[in-house]
Write a protein that holds these residues in place. Structure first.
Motif, short mmCIF file in Angstrom:
data_model
loop_
_atom_site.label_atom_id
_atom_site.label_comp_id
_atom_site.label_asym_id
_atom_site.label_seq_id
_atom_site.Cartn_x
_atom_site.Cartn_y
_atom_site.Cartn_z
N TYR A 299 0.78 -1.33 0.25
CA TYR A 299 -0.01 -0.13 -0.08
C TYR A 299 0.92 1.38 -0.10
O TYR A 299 0.31 2.25 -0.18
N GLY A 300 2.09 1.02 0.10
CA GLY A 300 3.02 2.38 0.26
C GLY A 300 2.86 2.88 1.48
O GLY A 300 3.45 4.28 1.46
N TYR A 301 2.53 2.44 2.58
CA TYR A 301 2.74 2.93 3.82
C TYR A 301 3.97 3.14 4.59
O TYR A 301 5.08 1.95 4.45
N MET B 224 -0.46 8.67 5.57
CA MET B 224 -0.74 8.50 4.27
C MET B 224 0.39 9.10 3.39
O MET B 224 1.02 10.04 3.54
N PRO B 225 0.72 8.42 2.30
CA PRO B 225 1.66 8.84 1.19
C PRO B 225 1.04 10.16 0.71
O PRO B 225 0.17 10.68 0.40
N GLY B 226 1.99 11.13 0.67
CA GLY B 226 1.88 12.60 0.46
C GLY B 226 1.79 13.53 1.46
O GLY B 226 2.05 14.65 1.36
N TYR B 227 1.58 12.93 2.91
CA TYR B 227 1.50 13.78 4.05
C TYR B 227 3.03 14.23 4.36
O TYR B 227 3.48 15.20 4.35
N GLY B 228 3.92 13.42 4.36
CA GLY B 228 5.21 13.43 4.97
C GLY B 228 5.60 14.01 5.91
O GLY B 228 4.48 14.86 6.61
#
Length: 273
Positions: free
Chosen positions: A101-103, A123-127
């Motif tokens: 899932y890319g977590y 979540m991917p994108g938060y960083g």
């Protein structure tokens, strides 16, 4: 707001393109006492296969409609790693799951979820809220995988723990009847203890931080307070919303400082998925 885990059983889990199934169980981390996965029965469309869904993907729950929206698709669920939910989930399984899932990895940081307190911020994108172990870069993930692939993730089934006997310092006081879950962090804030064998119709709350030991073989939970102190504690009313005032009274009764003073909610950390 706090919600009883018992109420979540049967909730529909809605993907971005349709319902994927219903909640059958919850896996919690018995070290940090936080829900790590929903066990979801997918029903007929995946031959009743049971899959894991992380709170990382869960958006704002619709408590009235008994719906948990998740930011994954039905196709992602269909192709997700096959993990036997009737057996212990290993760290290797978790790494495969997170990679799919890319977590980021939730373990290794000082918060409930990596270095933060809220799952959706991973979540991917938060960083910025994961740990160095959680970097999506393969060069960082590979050493982390090798270092932690044999860890014990300390995951336990909520359904299996219901019914465990609670032992005070001077005798039994009841059994686990449920858990109250924080809807923002997914932390287990309280065990709901049914004391009806001693005091008819009486339920009380005990925070996991007050638990001295859990004996998984004997199905018992040992706490540091006496039977009398538990009997004198504020009664839990499952029909009433748990207010901060009620929590404060509970903590004062046992002489503890509230968890909210240790982890105040900051506006920049509040999930807005």
């Amino acid at each position: 707001m706090l919600h009883n885990a018992k109420e979540m059983e049967g909730y529909a889990v809605g993907a971005t393109d349709g319902v994927i199934g219903h909640v059958k169980d919850l896996y919690f981390d018995d070290e940090k006492w936080v829900i790590r996965y929903l066990v979801v029965d997918t029903g007929g469309w995946l031959s009743s296969r049971k899959v894991l869904v992380s709170p990382i993907a869960v958006g704002t729950p619709d408590w009235e409609q008994r719906l948990l929206p998740v930011s994954i698709s039905r196709e992602q669920v269909s192709n997700s790693p096959d993990i036997a939910t009737d057996k212990p989930v290993s760290r290797q399984h978790e790494m495969i799951y997170s990679g799919y899932y890319g977590y980021p990895y939730y373990w290794g940081g000082g918060g409930y979820w990596g270095g933060g307190m809220y799952p959706n911020l991973m979540m991917p994108g938060y960083g910025g809220f994961g740990t160095s172990l959680a970097s999506p870069d393969a060069g960082h993930r590979e050493p982390a995988r090798q270092e932690h692939e044999h860890d014990d993730p300390h995951l336990r089934s909520y359904n299996a723990v219901v019914g465990y006997h609670i032992q005070a310092s001077d005798g039994d006081i009841g059994h686990v009847a449920g858990m109250l879950i924080d809807e923002q962090t997914w932390a287990v804030r309280y065990l709901v203890v049914n004391t009806s064998n001693w005091w008819l119709g009486h339920e009380v709350l005990i925070a996991p931080q007050w638990v001295e030991a859990v004996n998984w073989l004997d199905r018992t939970v040992a706490v540091s307070m006496t039977r009398q102190s538990v009997k004198d504690a504020p009664t839990y009313d499952p029909e009433a919303a748990m207010s901060r005032e009620a929590e404060d009274q509970l903590y004062q009764h046992y002489g503890h400082v509230g968890y909210w003073t240790d982890h105040p909610i900051r506006d920049t950390e509040i999930s807005r998925v």
